[in-house]
Design an enzyme around this catalytic site. Sequence first.
Site, short mmCIF file in Angstrom:
data_model
loop_
_atom_site.label_atom_id
_atom_site.label_comp_id
_atom_site.label_asym_id
_atom_site.label_seq_id
_atom_site.Cartn_x
_atom_site.Cartn_y
_atom_site.Cartn_z
N LYS A 5 0.84 -1.21 0.00
CA LYS A 5 0.00 0.00 0.00
C LYS A 5 0.86 1.24 0.00
O LYS A 5 1.90 1.28 0.65
CB LYS A 5 -0.88 0.06 1.26
CG LYS A 5 -1.81 -1.09 1.43
CD LYS A 5 -3.25 -0.67 1.71
CE LYS A 5 -4.19 -1.79 1.35
NZ LYS A 5 -5.08 -2.25 2.37
N GLY A 7 0.38 4.60 1.44
CA GLY A 7 -0.50 5.38 2.30
C GLY A 7 -0.21 6.86 2.14
O GLY A 7 0.69 7.26 1.40
N ALA A 8 -1.00 7.67 2.85
CA ALA A 8 -0.80 9.11 2.81
C ALA A 8 0.57 9.46 3.39
O ALA A 8 1.26 10.36 2.92
CB ALA A 8 -1.88 9.80 3.62
N ILE A 12 3.87 0.75 2.61
CA ILE A 12 3.75 -0.51 3.35
C ILE A 12 4.20 -1.65 2.45
O ILE A 12 3.67 -1.83 1.34
CB ILE A 12 2.27 -0.75 3.76
CG1 ILE A 12 1.70 0.43 4.57
CG2 ILE A 12 2.10 -2.06 4.51
CD1 ILE A 12 2.24 0.60 5.96
N ASP A 117 -5.89 9.20 14.73
CA ASP A 117 -6.17 8.96 13.30
C ASP A 117 -7.18 7.83 13.15
O ASP A 117 -6.90 6.80 12.54
CB ASP A 117 -4.85 8.64 12.57
CG ASP A 117 -5.00 8.70 11.04
OD1 ASP A 117 -6.01 9.22 10.56
OD2 ASP A 117 -4.09 8.20 10.35
#
Length: 206
Positions: A5, A7-8, A12, A117
């Site tokens: 992934k 992510g922002a 990952i 978050d």
Amino acid sequence: MKLLKKGAEADIYLIQWEGTRAILKIRKTKKYRNPVLDSKIRKQRTIRESQTISEVKSFGIPTPLVYNVDLKKSAIIMQEIQGKPIHDLPDSKIIDLCKEIGRLVGIMHKNGLMHGDLTTSNFIYFKNQVFVIDFGLSQKTIKSEDHAVDLRLIKEILNSAHAKIMKSCWKNFLSGYKSTVGPTKYSKIINIVSEIESRGRYATVI
Ligand SMILES: Nc1ncnc2c1ncn2[C@@H]1O[C@H](COP(=O)(O)OP(=O)(O)O)[C@@H](O)[C@H]1O
Ligand SMILES: [Mg+2]
């Protein structure tokens, strides 16, 4: 090393660590930040995340095991939770699990921790358990105002990412949350959430 992934905040990867599958999370450089500040932020969040992910286990919150931390690279190697993020589950399952999410958030708040978050991608469902991840923005705080910010965020996420089921999700979340924080703290928090919404800094959600 397989990129799982983007992510922002971090990339990952799925890797092998001492013979088993593991997750490598590397916080990326943000070009728009001053380089000195950027490396400070990434290091700080890596420390925060790796510490908190282990600490909350003692409260009874399921989290991945941390295998290794490399502060120079802002990298954490941790156990892979082989389930699915709540975000990706069928609607009926998400509605069900919102109660458990609420219960877990309540446990964190009761123990003086805000997650910082709370999105449905930061909870992973695996073997009938909900695991919590992504603690880089967590903070030690017993202030109800801070806890209300956590609730406001998850409410907003439910409203935007799960609009069709928002009402049932929120109801279940609150019932799980109340079961761990108790009625007094619950009323206090709910009042602050309404107050934040009425200030108009955020749009009111339902
Ligand atoms: N330990 C883990 N096991 C399985 N999947 C994970 C794990 N950590 C992260 N992921 C996956 O990667 C995604 C992004 O990771 P996260 O830690 O939330 O990074 P970001 O800070 O970029 O949001 C998660 O939503 C989840 O799908
Ligand atoms: Mg995340």
